[in-house]
Write a protein that holds these residues in place. Sequence first.
Motif, PDB file in Angstrom:
ATOM      1  N   ASP A  73     -34.826   5.526 -14.791  1.00  0.00           N
ATOM      2  CA  ASP A  73     -35.343   6.828 -14.349  1.00  0.00           C
ATOM      3  C   ASP A  73     -34.481   7.402 -13.234  1.00  0.00           C
ATOM      4  O   ASP A  73     -34.229   8.610 -13.188  1.00  0.00           O
ATOM      5  CB  ASP A  73     -36.789   6.708 -13.869  1.00  0.00           C
ATOM      6  CG  ASP A  73     -37.766   6.444 -15.013  1.00  0.00           C
ATOM      7  OD1 ASP A  73     -37.379   6.600 -16.195  1.00  0.00           O
ATOM      8  OD2 ASP A  73     -38.917   6.073 -14.712  1.00  0.00           O
ATOM      9  N   GLU A 131     -31.240   8.738 -14.668  1.00  0.00           N
ATOM     10  CA  GLU A 131     -31.496  10.031 -15.311  1.00  0.00           C
ATOM     11  C   GLU A 131     -31.680  11.146 -14.282  1.00  0.00           C
ATOM     12  O   GLU A 131     -31.167  12.250 -14.470  1.00  0.00           O
ATOM     13  CB  GLU A 131     -32.721   9.935 -16.217  1.00  0.00           C
ATOM     14  CG  GLU A 131     -32.461   9.125 -17.470  1.00  0.00           C
ATOM     15  CD  GLU A 131     -33.702   8.914 -18.320  1.00  0.00           C
ATOM     16  OE1 GLU A 131     -34.696   9.654 -18.142  1.00  0.00           O
ATOM     17  OE2 GLU A 131     -33.682   8.001 -19.155  1.00  0.00           O
ATOM     18  N   ALA A 132     -32.390  10.838 -13.195  1.00  0.00           N
ATOM     19  CA  ALA A 132     -32.589  11.843 -12.145  1.00  0.00           C
ATOM     20  C   ALA A 132     -31.257  12.208 -11.496  1.00  0.00           C
ATOM     21  O   ALA A 132     -30.995  13.383 -11.215  1.00  0.00           O
ATOM     22  CB  ALA A 132     -33.578  11.335 -11.097  1.00  0.00           C
ATOM     23  N   SER A 184     -29.248  14.323 -13.999  1.00  0.00           N
ATOM     24  CA  SER A 184     -29.852  15.651 -14.105  1.00  0.00           C
ATOM     25  C   SER A 184     -29.510  16.487 -12.875  1.00  0.00           C
ATOM     26  O   SER A 184     -29.158  17.667 -12.979  1.00  0.00           O
ATOM     27  CB  SER A 184     -31.366  15.499 -14.259  1.00  0.00           C
ATOM     28  OG  SER A 184     -31.985  16.743 -14.269  1.00  0.00           O
ATOM     29  N   CYS A 185     -29.594  15.868 -11.716  1.00  0.00           N
ATOM     30  CA  CYS A 185     -29.264  16.558 -10.464  1.00  0.00           C
ATOM     31  C   CYS A 185     -27.784  16.935 -10.447  1.00  0.00           C
ATOM     32  O   CYS A 185     -27.422  18.047 -10.055  1.00  0.00           O
ATOM     33  CB  CYS A 185     -29.627  15.659  -9.278  1.00  0.00           C
ATOM     34  SG  CYS A 185     -29.452  16.468  -7.676  1.00  0.00           S
ATOM     35  N   SER A 194     -25.814  17.573 -12.990  1.00  0.00           N
ATOM     36  CA  SER A 194     -25.623  18.717 -13.888  1.00  0.00           C
ATOM     37  C   SER A 194     -26.130  20.007 -13.259  1.00  0.00           C
ATOM     38  O   SER A 194     -25.476  21.055 -13.352  1.00  0.00           O
ATOM     39  CB  SER A 194     -26.361  18.479 -15.208  1.00  0.00           C
ATOM     40  OG  SER A 194     -25.801  17.388 -15.883  1.00  0.00           O
ATOM     41  N   MET A 195     -27.296  19.936 -12.626  1.00  0.00           N
ATOM     42  CA  MET A 195     -27.876  21.130 -12.015  1.00  0.00           C
ATOM     43  C   MET A 195     -26.987  21.638 -10.878  1.00  0.00           C
ATOM     44  O   MET A 195     -26.772  22.846 -10.742  1.00  0.00           O
ATOM     45  CB  MET A 195     -29.285  20.825 -11.501  1.00  0.00           C
ATOM     46  CG  MET A 195     -29.996  22.030 -10.942  1.00  0.00           C
ATOM     47  SD  MET A 195     -30.229  23.396 -12.104  1.00  0.00           S
ATOM     48  CE  MET A 195     -31.440  22.688 -13.200  1.00  0.00           C
ATOM     49  N   ARG A 219     -34.334  25.947  -8.839  1.00  0.00           N
ATOM     50  CA  ARG A 219     -34.312  24.850  -9.825  1.00  0.00           C
ATOM     51  C   ARG A 219     -33.451  23.708  -9.309  1.00  0.00           C
ATOM     52  O   ARG A 219     -33.787  22.529  -9.470  1.00  0.00           O
ATOM     53  CB  ARG A 219     -33.783  25.343 -11.172  1.00  0.00           C
ATOM     54  CG  ARG A 219     -34.792  26.154 -11.967  1.00  0.00           C
ATOM     55  CD  ARG A 219     -34.349  26.352 -13.407  1.00  0.00           C
ATOM     56  NE  ARG A 219     -33.053  27.020 -13.530  1.00  0.00           N
ATOM     57  CZ  ARG A 219     -32.885  28.344 -13.602  1.00  0.00           C
ATOM     58  NH1 ARG A 219     -33.928  29.145 -13.539  1.00  0.00           N
ATOM     59  NH2 ARG A 219     -31.684  28.854 -13.726  1.00  0.00           N
ATOM     60  N   CYS A 220     -32.340  24.056  -8.677  1.00  0.00           N
ATOM     61  CA  CYS A 220     -31.445  23.036  -8.130  1.00  0.00           C
ATOM     62  C   CYS A 220     -32.138  22.274  -7.003  1.00  0.00           C
ATOM     63  O   CYS A 220     -32.076  21.045  -6.948  1.00  0.00           O
ATOM     64  CB  CYS A 220     -30.150  23.682  -7.644  1.00  0.00           C
ATOM     65  SG  CYS A 220     -28.882  22.477  -7.187  1.00  0.00           S
ATOM     66  N   ALA A 256     -34.501  19.768  -8.505  1.00  0.00           N
ATOM     67  CA  ALA A 256     -33.796  18.610  -9.068  1.00  0.00           C
ATOM     68  C   ALA A 256     -33.301  17.694  -7.950  1.00  0.00           C
ATOM     69  O   ALA A 256     -33.387  16.461  -8.057  1.00  0.00           O
ATOM     70  CB  ALA A 256     -32.631  19.066  -9.938  1.00  0.00           C
ATOM     71  N   CYS A 301     -34.474  13.782  -7.289  1.00  0.00           N
ATOM     72  CA  CYS A 301     -33.470  12.722  -7.224  1.00  0.00           C
ATOM     73  C   CYS A 301     -33.554  11.979  -5.892  1.00  0.00           C
ATOM     74  O   CYS A 301     -33.482  10.756  -5.850  1.00  0.00           O
ATOM     75  CB  CYS A 301     -32.072  13.306  -7.437  1.00  0.00           C
ATOM     76  SG  CYS A 301     -30.786  12.049  -7.575  1.00  0.00           S
TER      77      CYS A 301
END
Length: 119
Positions: free
Chosen positions: A15, A18-19, A22-23, A25-26, A99-100, A103, A107
């Motif tokens: 997890d 993934e966080a 994802s962070c 990418s954001m 949104r950033c 994220a 994270c």
Amino acid sequence: MTQPGMTAMSKEMQDCVEACMSCHSMCEETMSSCMQMGGQAQMQVMRALMDCAETTRMCADMMMRRSPMSAEMYAMCAKACEMCAEACMAMPDDEQMMRCAEACRRCAEMCRTMAGATM
């Protein structure tokens, strides 16, 4: 399939990876958005985005290879994410920034949890 001698990654570690990704990418997407804004994007925000993007990628990489330095990396990653979230909050009317920030906060929370856990 895990390699001989390597333990499977825990659900918490998966997890967190993934966080982090994802962070990462954001932050990259948000940097692109900032560049399109031109003069509106403050250098402090861009620096925070760059630091966070690099730190989250490195943290995920270190977790995946079971680096013995992961514990220290979790703490650094959480700090970079918090700083980035704060920088993004300076532009509360910008949806991408919000949104950033979200994220980054997620994270940071995951990394703080991992910092308290043993591998």
